[in-house]
Write a protein that holds these residues in place. Structure first.
Motif, PDB file in Angstrom:
ATOM      1  N   GLU A 328       0.833  -1.197   0.000  1.00 42.09           N
ATOM      2  CA  GLU A 328       0.000   0.000   0.000  1.00 42.09           C
ATOM      3  C   GLU A 328       0.876   1.259   0.000  1.00 42.09           C
ATOM      4  N   LYS A 329       2.011   1.201   0.680  1.00 40.25           N
ATOM      5  CA  LYS A 329       2.945   2.325   0.657  1.00 40.25           C
ATOM      6  C   LYS A 329       3.481   2.549  -0.753  1.00 40.25           C
ATOM      7  N   TYR A 331       1.965   1.779  -3.527  1.00 41.16           N
ATOM      8  CA  TYR A 331       0.847   2.353  -4.291  1.00 41.16           C
ATOM      9  C   TYR A 331       0.738   3.857  -4.052  1.00 41.16           C
ATOM     10  N   GLU A 332       0.794   4.274  -2.805  1.00 41.23           N
ATOM     11  CA  GLU A 332       0.649   5.700  -2.484  1.00 41.23           C
ATOM     12  C   GLU A 332       1.772   6.527  -3.099  1.00 41.23           C
ATOM     13  N   LEU A 333       2.992   6.004  -3.068  1.00 39.80           N
ATOM     14  CA  LEU A 333       4.124   6.731  -3.641  1.00 39.80           C
ATOM     15  C   LEU A 333       4.012   6.829  -5.163  1.00 39.80           C
ATOM     16  N   LYS A 335       1.305   6.592  -6.970  1.00 36.93           N
ATOM     17  CA  LYS A 335       0.177   7.473  -7.278  1.00 36.93           C
ATOM     18  C   LYS A 335       0.591   8.936  -7.166  1.00 36.93           C
ATOM     19  N   GLU A 336       1.271   9.279  -6.086  1.00 38.76           N
ATOM     20  CA  GLU A 336       1.649  10.673  -5.856  1.00 38.76           C
ATOM     21  C   GLU A 336       2.543  11.208  -6.974  1.00 38.76           C
ATOM     22  N   ASN A 339       1.004  11.361 -10.528  1.00 34.76           N
ATOM     23  CA  ASN A 339       0.129  12.526 -10.687  1.00 34.76           C
ATOM     24  C   ASN A 339       0.900  13.836 -10.745  1.00 34.76           C
ATOM     25  N   VAL A 364      -3.158   2.485 -10.485  1.00 38.87           N
ATOM     26  CA  VAL A 364      -2.914   3.928 -10.607  1.00 38.87           C
ATOM     27  C   VAL A 364      -3.357   4.438 -11.977  1.00 38.87           C
TER      28      VAL A 364
END
Length: 542
Positions: A328-329, A331-333, A335-336, A339, A364
């Protein structure tokens, strides 16, 4: 400056105009090409005629995944790898020689220890290294760069103790009393030792970097990409770019910045160095899993169990590797920074790691579509056929570490993952058949850069020892050559500047002695590089 290159085989790597007789260069760029008769009409009193003397000219070769900074520094180490020393006795004698010749108290760094080639090497840990010397802080990094061994003095200098914790990416192994054994994995720990060792070197660092650039040019490379700069010195990125941008440096150098260095400090994204024709920031880099040769490449099935894997490389039994990020970490990185419009490159070796990272990119990209993102997966040792197909649909670029087969085919087969998995390793054929843009790389300093050797290996799947692994997965020589020219240029977002000989591009050329399309594919890696040109100027590679 005007030049006409002629009297050789000129292979453009442009599918619309594959071979020409002459190239006209003006002010560092390709201004015209075609027959000698057509191009020679542009000659004037100031035009220099460059006679290729029957040799073969390509667009400058591109090395799309090395670590220029780390390689330049590691070239200063004492090399003890099996690639150079076939006999274990010679490795041990070299270690003893260096220790004997080094003044007491000075740091000693050995690079390249290789249990996969020198299989009868003794077990390395703090106790063994202490037997070699208690008078020097000493550490060894293995050939694949993912495991470090250190003696007690080196551990003490860096304040390792019972209280030392594992890092996000690596382990500090402990004995039954909780004391560090001197066995450490991954880059966070390795960089601690490298940084300390570098503080003891009283020599100008710029010499190392320039020498490494010349080594790359000597094997035909005119552009390389560092897959994550390693901040080992103050203002590291600026220091490297300043060297590259000088006129006497024979290559271009693009680079990514690694996690977490791009978050803050001198290497952060809010302090980027302005791009230059010779050096460009391209994006960011993550390591999602580790190495086949440290046992932390993440696979679905376990590693083989044998003395080398468990007793020498410290891979636990029933081990299938590790993720270096929580999913999940990751994924968040992704995604950030996706974008934010940044190109993302991810080190991914194992089939399990490959599936999960493609799952993350798919998630993503479905949530936040972005055209022409050019995100990349690096190494792709065991990326599955199904996940390769998914990369094609998602527009994910792949860069293959085919030297896994050339140097370690037998070791993968016998010691690490077994016959079935070795046969399908670094499968460029799946990428080709599914329309994925892919490149070939060496990961120097893991293996010395040599683009033509990569072409040979991808097109034959033959190891250095002469065994072929997965003959059905070979690719045509032309497709392999694209992996070190135009395909690699696309991955660097430089396809309008380099990668083929076309009007308007930089006049970066590599001249070699023989035509790889006409020699036995097994001989391609032995073709001699004659010269390289950057902006139409011959480079100094002597």
């Amino acid at each position: 400056m005007e030049k006409i290159f002629y009297n050789g085989t000129i292979i453009t790597m442009d599918e619309k105009n594959k071979e020409v007789e002459a190239v006209y260069v003006k002010e560092g760029k390709i201004a015209q090409l075609g027959t000698f008769e057509e191009v020679s009409k542009l000659k004037n009193d100031q035009t220099e005629m460059v006679d290729l003397e029957g040799n073969v000219m390509f667009p400058g070769f591109i090395e799309p995944h090395i670590h220029l900074d780390l390689a330049a520094i590691i070239d200063r180490a004492n090399y003890i790898g099996g690639i150079k020393y076939a006999k274990t006795e010679d490795v041990l004698n070299e270690i003893k020689r260096v220790i004997a010749e080094t003044p007491k108290g000075e740091w000693i760094f050995f690079f390249g220890l290789d249990y996969l080639i020198n299989r009868d090497l003794p077990k390395m840990d703090r106790k063994y290294l202490d037997q070699l010397t208690k008078d020097h802080p000493l550490f060894i990094i293995i050939q694949s760069m993912h495991t470090t061994y250190a003696n007690s003095l080196a551990l003490s200098e860096l304040k390792f103790s019972k209280d030392t914790k594992d890092t996000r990416d690596g382990h500090c192994f402990k004995d039954e009393n909780g004391e560090p054994t001197g066995v450490l994995t991954e880059q966070t720990f390795a960089l601690m030792f490298l940084s300390k060792w570098m503080q003891s070197i009283n020599e100008p660092m710029d010499t190392y970097f320039l020498n490494k650039a010349k080594q790359l040019a000597a094997v035909g490379i005119t552009t390389c990409w560092t897959a994550g700069m390693m901040p080992l010195i103050e203002n590291h990125n600026q220091f490297v770019c300043d060297i590259i941008n000088k006129d006497d440096c024979p290559i271009r150098h693009d680079y990514a910045i690694t996690y977490p260095n791009f978050l803050s400090g001198a290497e952060s994204l809010d302090r980027l160095i302005p791009n230059h024709p010779k050096s460009k920031f391209t994006g960011i880099k993550f390591w999602f899993d580790g190495s086949p040769y440290t046992g932390n490449m993440k696979m679905f099935d376990n590693y083989l169990e044998n003395e080398i894997m468990q007793d020498r490389l410290y891979v636990p039994k029933n081990q299938n590797g590790e993720f270096l990020f929580e999913q999940e970490k990751m994924y968040e990185l992704i995604k950030e920074y996706h974008n934010k419009g940044i190109q993302i490159s991810v080190h991914s070796q194992g089939d399990y790691a490959g599936k999960v990272i493609v799952d993350i990119f798919e998630r993503v990209l479905n949530e936040f579509p972005r055209a022409d993102h050019r995100h990349r997966l690096e190494h792709c040792a065991f990326l599955s056929e199904e996940d390769t197909k998914r990369c094609a649909k998602l527009g994910i670029q792949l860069s293959y570490h085919v030297n896994h087969l050339y140097y370690y085919g037998e070791a993968l087969n016998d010691l690490v993952v077994g016959e079935d998995r070795t046969k399908i390793a670094v499968n460029c054929r799946w990428a080709l058949d599914n329309g994925v843009n892919f490149s070939l790389h060496t990961d120097d300093p893991m293996y010395s850069a040599n683009p033509l050797r990569l072409v040979c290996t991808a097109s034959t799947r033959r190891s250095r020892a002469g065994k072929v692994f997965g003959q059905e997965y070979t690719i045509p020589v032309h497709e392999a050559l694209k992996g070190i020219t135009i395909n690699a240029a696309f991955q660097l977002n430089r396809e309008k500047e380099i990668g083929s000989i076309e009007i308007g591009k930089f006049a970066d050329f590599t001249v070699i002695q023989e035509n790889p399309y006409k020699v036995d594919p097994l001989k391609i890696g032995d073709i001699k590089v004659i010269k390289t040109y950057l902006d139409g100027n011959e480079t100094n590679i002597k």
